[in-house]
Scaffold this active site. Sequence first.
Site, PDB file in Angstrom:
ATOM      1  N   SER A  15       5.183  -0.029   1.477  1.00  0.00           N
ATOM      2  CA  SER A  15       4.843   1.380   1.264  1.00  0.00           C
ATOM      3  C   SER A  15       5.698   2.242   2.196  1.00  0.00           C
ATOM      4  O   SER A  15       6.310   1.734   3.143  1.00  0.00           O
ATOM      5  CB  SER A  15       3.355   1.574   1.604  1.00  0.00           C
ATOM      6  OG  SER A  15       2.991   2.934   1.585  1.00  0.00           O
ATOM      7  N   ASP A  36       3.815  -7.357   3.963  1.00  0.00           N
ATOM      8  CA  ASP A  36       2.731  -6.379   3.847  1.00  0.00           C
ATOM      9  C   ASP A  36       1.409  -7.137   3.765  1.00  0.00           C
ATOM     10  O   ASP A  36       1.386  -8.370   3.635  1.00  0.00           O
ATOM     11  CB  ASP A  36       2.900  -5.453   2.636  1.00  0.00           C
ATOM     12  CG  ASP A  36       2.266  -4.076   2.908  1.00  0.00           C
ATOM     13  OD1 ASP A  36       2.978  -3.144   3.307  1.00  0.00           O
ATOM     14  OD2 ASP A  36       1.035  -3.950   2.741  1.00  0.00           O
ATOM     15  N   ASP A  62      -1.322 -10.436   7.555  1.00  0.00           N
ATOM     16  CA  ASP A  62      -1.932  -9.369   8.347  1.00  0.00           C
ATOM     17  C   ASP A  62      -1.351  -9.493   9.751  1.00  0.00           C
ATOM     18  O   ASP A  62      -1.603 -10.484  10.447  1.00  0.00           O
ATOM     19  CB  ASP A  62      -3.459  -9.576   8.358  1.00  0.00           C
ATOM     20  CG  ASP A  62      -4.194  -8.516   9.172  1.00  0.00           C
ATOM     21  OD1 ASP A  62      -3.541  -7.801   9.961  1.00  0.00           O
ATOM     22  OD2 ASP A  62      -5.418  -8.411   9.025  1.00  0.00           O
ATOM     23  N   ASN A  89       6.719  -2.155  11.846  1.00  0.00           N
ATOM     24  CA  ASN A  89       6.406  -0.885  11.172  1.00  0.00           C
ATOM     25  C   ASN A  89       4.961  -0.815  10.676  1.00  0.00           C
ATOM     26  O   ASN A  89       4.419   0.281  10.522  1.00  0.00           O
ATOM     27  CB  ASN A  89       7.373  -0.721   9.985  1.00  0.00           C
ATOM     28  CG  ASN A  89       6.932   0.359   9.029  1.00  0.00           C
ATOM     29  OD1 ASN A  89       7.180   1.541   9.255  1.00  0.00           O
ATOM     30  ND2 ASN A  89       6.252  -0.032   7.944  1.00  0.00           N
ATOM     31  N   TYR A 181      -5.097   6.117  17.820  1.00  0.00           N
ATOM     32  CA  TYR A 181      -3.734   5.994  17.297  1.00  0.00           C
ATOM     33  C   TYR A 181      -2.731   6.364  18.396  1.00  0.00           C
ATOM     34  O   TYR A 181      -1.728   5.671  18.610  1.00  0.00           O
ATOM     35  CB  TYR A 181      -3.598   6.934  16.094  1.00  0.00           C
ATOM     36  CG  TYR A 181      -2.263   6.927  15.378  1.00  0.00           C
ATOM     37  CD1 TYR A 181      -1.956   5.942  14.442  1.00  0.00           C
ATOM     38  CD2 TYR A 181      -1.316   7.923  15.613  1.00  0.00           C
ATOM     39  CE1 TYR A 181      -0.743   5.949  13.770  1.00  0.00           C
ATOM     40  CE2 TYR A 181      -0.110   7.943  14.947  1.00  0.00           C
ATOM     41  CZ  TYR A 181       0.181   6.959  14.021  1.00  0.00           C
ATOM     42  OH  TYR A 181       1.386   6.968  13.351  1.00  0.00           O
ATOM     43  N   LYS A 185       0.100   3.870  19.926  1.00  0.00           N
ATOM     44  CA  LYS A 185       1.534   4.202  19.847  1.00  0.00           C
ATOM     45  C   LYS A 185       2.139   4.347  21.242  1.00  0.00           C
ATOM     46  O   LYS A 185       3.308   4.041  21.446  1.00  0.00           O
ATOM     47  CB  LYS A 185       1.735   5.479  19.030  1.00  0.00           C
ATOM     48  CG  LYS A 185       1.401   5.314  17.533  1.00  0.00           C
ATOM     49  CD  LYS A 185       2.182   4.180  16.907  1.00  0.00           C
ATOM     50  CE  LYS A 185       2.221   4.259  15.392  1.00  0.00           C
ATOM     51  NZ  LYS A 185       2.872   3.066  14.793  1.00  0.00           N
TER      52      LYS A 185
HETATM   53  P1  NAP Z   1       2.011   3.723   4.880  1.00  0.00           P
HETATM   54  O1  NAP Z   1       2.743   4.350   3.755  1.00  0.00           O
HETATM   55  O2  NAP Z   1       0.529   3.700   4.874  1.00  0.00           O
HETATM   56  O3  NAP Z   1       2.595   2.256   5.081  1.00  0.00           O
HETATM   57  C1  NAP Z   1       2.069   1.347   6.017  1.00  0.00           C
HETATM   58  C2  NAP Z   1       2.094  -0.022   5.387  1.00  0.00           C
HETATM   59  O4  NAP Z   1       1.648  -0.969   6.381  1.00  0.00           O
HETATM   60  C3  NAP Z   1       1.115  -0.119   4.193  1.00  0.00           C
HETATM   61  O5  NAP Z   1       1.715  -0.819   3.132  1.00  0.00           O
HETATM   62  C4  NAP Z   1      -0.027  -0.881   4.803  1.00  0.00           C
HETATM   63  O6  NAP Z   1      -0.802  -1.602   3.852  1.00  0.00           O
HETATM   64  C5  NAP Z   1       0.695  -1.817   5.731  1.00  0.00           C
HETATM   65  N1  NAP Z   1      -0.217  -2.417   6.690  1.00  0.00           N
HETATM   66  C6  NAP Z   1      -1.336  -1.850   7.239  1.00  0.00           C
HETATM   67  N2  NAP Z   1      -1.931  -2.737   8.044  1.00  0.00           N
HETATM   68  C7  NAP Z   1      -1.209  -3.870   7.984  1.00  0.00           C
HETATM   69  C8  NAP Z   1      -1.348  -5.141   8.587  1.00  0.00           C
HETATM   70  N3  NAP Z   1      -2.382  -5.398   9.405  1.00  0.00           N
HETATM   71  N4  NAP Z   1      -0.436  -6.100   8.320  1.00  0.00           N
HETATM   72  C9  NAP Z   1       0.599  -5.838   7.482  1.00  0.00           C
HETATM   73  N5  NAP Z   1       0.782  -4.660   6.875  1.00  0.00           N
HETATM   74  C10 NAP Z   1      -0.111  -3.681   7.131  1.00  0.00           C
HETATM   75  O7  NAP Z   1       2.407   4.444   6.260  1.00  0.00           O
HETATM   76  P2  NAP Z   1       3.794   5.026   6.790  1.00  0.00           P
HETATM   77  O8  NAP Z   1       3.616   6.467   6.937  1.00  0.00           O
HETATM   78  O9  NAP Z   1       4.934   4.476   6.015  1.00  0.00           O
HETATM   79  O10 NAP Z   1       3.799   4.416   8.270  1.00  0.00           O
HETATM   80  C11 NAP Z   1       4.693   3.395   8.704  1.00  0.00           C
HETATM   81  C12 NAP Z   1       4.711   3.369  10.222  1.00  0.00           C
HETATM   82  O11 NAP Z   1       5.209   4.621  10.705  1.00  0.00           O
HETATM   83  C13 NAP Z   1       3.330   3.194  10.849  1.00  0.00           C
HETATM   84  O12 NAP Z   1       3.432   2.379  12.002  1.00  0.00           O
HETATM   85  C14 NAP Z   1       2.950   4.601  11.240  1.00  0.00           C
HETATM   86  O13 NAP Z   1       2.007   4.626  12.278  1.00  0.00           O
HETATM   87  C15 NAP Z   1       4.295   5.149  11.648  1.00  0.00           C
HETATM   88  N6  NAP Z   1       4.363   6.613  11.622  1.00  0.00           N
HETATM   89  C16 NAP Z   1       4.110   7.303  10.472  1.00  0.00           C
HETATM   90  C17 NAP Z   1       4.177   8.687  10.476  1.00  0.00           C
HETATM   91  C18 NAP Z   1       3.901   9.514   9.255  1.00  0.00           C
HETATM   92  O14 NAP Z   1       3.799  10.753   9.390  1.00  0.00           O
HETATM   93  N7  NAP Z   1       3.809   8.942   8.061  1.00  0.00           N
HETATM   94  C19 NAP Z   1       4.502   9.351  11.665  1.00  0.00           C
HETATM   95  C20 NAP Z   1       4.741   8.618  12.821  1.00  0.00           C
HETATM   96  C21 NAP Z   1       4.685   7.236  12.793  1.00  0.00           C
HETATM   97  P3  NAP Z   1      -2.154  -0.865   3.302  1.00  0.00           P
HETATM   98  O15 NAP Z   1      -1.688   0.336   2.557  1.00  0.00           O
HETATM   99  O16 NAP Z   1      -2.775  -1.920   2.467  1.00  0.00           O
HETATM  100  O17 NAP Z   1      -2.969  -0.502   4.523  1.00  0.00           O
END
Ligand code: NAP
Length: 274
Positions: A15, A36, A62, A89, A181, A185
Amino acid sequence: MKLADRVAVVTGAGSGIGRAIACAFAREGATVIVNDLAVARSRETVDAMGAAGVRARAVEADVAESRAVRAMFAEVEREFGRVDVLVNNAGIGSSGGPASEETAKRHEARIGELMAGGAIKTHWDVTERMTDETWHRMIAVHLNGTFFCTREALRLMKPGGAIVNLSSVAALTGLETVPHYSAAKGGILSFTRAVAREVASRGIRVNAICPGYVDTPMTQPMSALMKRLTVSRTPLHRMGVPDDIARTALFLASDDGSFFTGQWLSPNGGLVMQ
Ligand code: NAP
């Protein structure tokens, strides 16, 4: 081809940002292990890679479970013999349950109070409302997951290896609505620096990315008002897109970033300037 012949593991790559990183790495010649929670999502990412996806593998694990992480890396070792790049990630945002709804309600109430020019009477009380379970899961996925994957990857990495950890602006400034969170982080940022020093003599680099708000499923629960406010506070006047972060990850993972270690880069549109 900036990652030709490299073997890269990207967690949470089914994702959003992880998917964009996995696809960018595949386009640059890497063999990508697309992790994932649900293998179907990983497979969608492999499909999105098109022809570059022939070398990719979808793997379900996981990252919060050390046994599952060990099994995933054992599979990588059997098939490829090494890991050159790891991107930690995988992540979760707020639960989206009643506690998050309450926080969103209080956010809007506070904005109303601010606009009315009076004192803020609605308090966040996020920390005191948080359950043990919510705290532990957040730390488990982000911080434990980063540790478990880093430990296994280092056992298979040779000089020239690179690790990229997804932190957040939440680590730089603290975010009042998500203390768990922010703590996770922040821990990732300190872990990045410590491990960067630890493995530098092995020729392995470790860096972090601290994105601002990026348009992905994780930020979907933000209300339209919260998104408008975020954009209005961002000098470049937009939310990020996953490719903004993927380009940063590619820089840090490839030889372009060969003199970077123990650093963080923050693609955030100017929201945070440090
Ligand atoms: P996302 O679209 O929700 O993607 C995260 C992916 O990680 C999802 O496919 C999720 O699966 C998977 N995941 C969750 N828990 C997991 C686990 N225990 N083992 C393996 N996979 C797991 O989020 P994103 O926005 O791309 O975020 C990616 C990273 O960037 C994260 O670390 C987030 O904290 C960081 N980040 C994001 C933002 C933002 O604004 N989007 C900003 C700063 C940092 P499920 O959907 O099934 O949970």
